[in-house]
Design an enzyme around this catalytic site. Structure first.
Site, mmCIF file in Angstrom:
data_model
loop_
_atom_site.group_PDB
_atom_site.id
_atom_site.type_symbol
_atom_site.label_atom_id
_atom_site.label_comp_id
_atom_site.label_asym_id
_atom_site.label_seq_id
_atom_site.Cartn_x
_atom_site.Cartn_y
_atom_site.Cartn_z
ATOM 1 N N SER A 21 -4.449 2.874 5.428
ATOM 2 C CA SER A 21 -4.112 1.852 6.382
ATOM 3 C C SER A 21 -3.652 2.384 7.739
ATOM 4 O O SER A 21 -3.550 1.612 8.693
ATOM 5 C CB SER A 21 -3.013 0.961 5.799
ATOM 6 O OG SER A 21 -1.843 1.709 5.577
ATOM 7 N N SER A 42 -2.607 6.271 2.520
ATOM 8 C CA SER A 42 -2.819 5.735 3.872
ATOM 9 C C SER A 42 -2.639 6.703 5.035
ATOM 10 O O SER A 42 -2.964 6.365 6.165
ATOM 11 C CB SER A 42 -1.906 4.540 4.108
ATOM 12 O OG SER A 42 -2.496 3.405 3.551
ATOM 13 N N LYS A 68 2.554 4.275 13.920
ATOM 14 C CA LYS A 68 1.997 3.142 13.168
ATOM 15 C C LYS A 68 2.916 1.942 13.368
ATOM 16 O O LYS A 68 4.152 2.100 13.401
ATOM 17 C CB LYS A 68 1.926 3.531 11.691
ATOM 18 C CG LYS A 68 1.224 2.526 10.796
ATOM 19 C CD LYS A 68 1.106 3.102 9.384
ATOM 20 C CE LYS A 68 0.341 2.183 8.440
ATOM 21 N NZ LYS A 68 0.188 2.783 7.091
#
Ligand code: GLN
Length: 479
Positions: A155, A179, A80
């Site tokens: 996310s 997330s 990420k």
């Protein structure tokens, strides 16, 4: 040619270690897959093709020399884009970090490299990890690999989509309120949020420091466990890191005699029949394998979302103060020579650099922390946090693992919730309490909707009982 893109991380590492596969070929196959699939899915903000091939050759050289290449030898991993990799830009899905290149490796990145993992790229995310659909990325939305008209969740949507579409067998995400788990569920993969303090956050760009955790996203439970073994453990560079001995996470202990708690409050109205059916399927499977079920109650769960939307924005407003157009990334002082005043530079840089959701959170948090309101909002939210935590302590006296839905719905359509922030926030009702209490949680695939979309269920455990949590998750595989 062998299609390594369908292999698990464990199988790749075993083959590379045993000289049955070359890390360079494994990396090449995944990079090829990224070239073919990513223009449609858009999971990656940046692909590190040359760096990945170079790292893979180093792993092969180690194996050839008879040196230990590590637990994740030759495993392609996506990160990420809020995790620092030395020499590579970190964007956090935001324009405000434009031009920023990370000067050091996050501890998790250092550990992945030590274990022979091959970092292939940085994945898309909601700006500063604020969101549940990856639509808040300042660059582009990521698509759900199972249906390109739908969101991958967020996310960490880029990481989940990359794993689900075979572009990597393993990725890391961060989870502040769901997330990792929610996108894993939307994409049909496994997502683990470890106990607060188990994995170092050094080198993770902070969103809400009392809630953030880094964890793995993988296609099976064994791979998530392998990744946890590699990245967990004490780190003096993170002051919230828990003192712990390195341990190896084994998922084979089974669920015989395990007490599975069903929180009454998580089965309320609004639950889609498909989501309820997934929980029922999981329950039946756990029972069939020898687990018992007990009813538990988490009465303060109903306050979790409102508590989170005081605590997380408050912490974010403090953490994001450093992005001021002076120290990092985008600055109007460089873009526009006329704006020379300090305050004007702050205002204009932040005004142009941050997207609407991040601004909303900063304003909410600044308000909640402001003089005269602090006790009424932040202080009160902290007290409710204690109540939520105590509910879990009580539930875990009678149950070893709790079973709940991950999200109230399967993957929703792109654009469906962008105009209604509260609807978006409610995607996380079942995942947020785990972060508030600091416990461990995992999302495991559990069948599909009638329309063919993946569904997950969530398991929660006491802090630092990931070995029990993952063994229970393993019992659900293949449903
Ligand atoms: N969706 C939640 C939010 O928007 C959680 C995000 C996260 O876990 N990073 O804050």
């Amino acid at each position: 040619m062998t299609d390594y893109t369908s292999w698990s991380a464990s199988a790749i590492a075993a083959a590379v270690r045993g000289k049955k596969a070359k890390a360079e070929d494994v990396a090449g196959a995944h990079l090829e897959r990224i070239r073919a699939e990513d223009p449609k899915v858009r999971a990656f903000i940046r692909v590190l093709a040359d760096e990945a091939l170079e790292a893979a050759r180093e792993v092969d050289a180690k194996v050839a020399e008879g040196r230990d290449p590590g637990l994740l030898a030759g495993v392609p991993v996506a990160l990420k884009d809020n995790l620092n990799v030395r020499g590579v830009p970190t964007t956090c899905g935001s324009k405000i970090l434009e031009g920023f290149v990370a000067p050091y490796d996050a501890t998790v990145v250092e550990r992945l490299k030590l274990h022979g993992a091959v970092i292939v790229g940085k994945t898309n995310m909601d700006e500063f990890a604020m969101g549940s659909s990856t639509e808040n990325s300042a660059f582009f939305p990521t698509k759900n690999p199972h249906d390109h008209a739908r969101v991958p969740g967020g996310s960490s949507g880029g990481s989940a989509a990359a794993v689900a579409s075979g572009m990597v067998p393993l990725a890391l995400g961060s989870d502040t309120g769901g997330s990792i788990r929610q996108p894993a569920s939307f994409c049909g993969v496994v997502g683990l949020k470890p106990t607060y303090g188990l994995v170092s956050r050094y080198g993770l760009v902070a969103f809400a420091s009392s809630l953030d955790q880094i964890g793995p996203i993988a296609r099976n439970v064994e791979d998530a466990a392998l990744a946890l073994t590699a990245i967990s453990g004490f780190d003096p560079l993170d002051s919230t890191s828990a003192p712990s001995q390195p341990r190896s996470y084994d998922v084979s202990s089974g669920v015989q005699g395990l007490r599975i708690g069903l929180p009454a409050e998580y089965a309320g109205p609004g639950l889609e029949p498909d989501v309820k059916a997934a929980v029922d399927r999981a329950l039946a499977a756990l029972r069939a394998k020898g687990a018992q079920t007990v009813d538990v109650s988490l009465p303060n769960t109903k306050h979790a979302v409102s508590t989170y939307y005081i605590l997380a924005p408050s912490e974010a407003s403090a953490n994001l103060a450093r992005f001021d157009g002076m120290r990092y990334g985008f600055s109007t002082a460089r873009a526009n020579a006329r704006l020379t005043g300090l305050l004007e530079t702050y205002e204009a840089s932040r005004g142009r650099g941050f997207g609407p959701e991040v601004k909303r959170r900063i304003m909410l948090g600044t308000y909640a922390l402001s003089s005269g309101y602090y006790d009424a909002y932040y202080g009160r939210a902290q007290r409710v946090r204690t109540l939520i935590k105590r509910d879990f302590d009580e539930a875990f006296r009678n149950a070893d693992v709790l079973l709940t839905p991950v999200a109230p719905t399967p993957a929703f359509k792109l654009g469906e919730k962008t105009s209604d922030p509260v609807q978006m926030y409610l995607s996380d009702v079942f995942t947020i309490p785990c972060n508030i209490a600091g416990i461990a949680g995992v999302s495991v695939p559990c069948g599909k909707t009638k329309g063919g979309l993946p569904l997950g269920v969530q398991l929660l455990s006491r802090p630092f009982e990931e070995h029990i949590l993952l063994a229970a998750a393993k019992a659900l595989e293949g449903l």
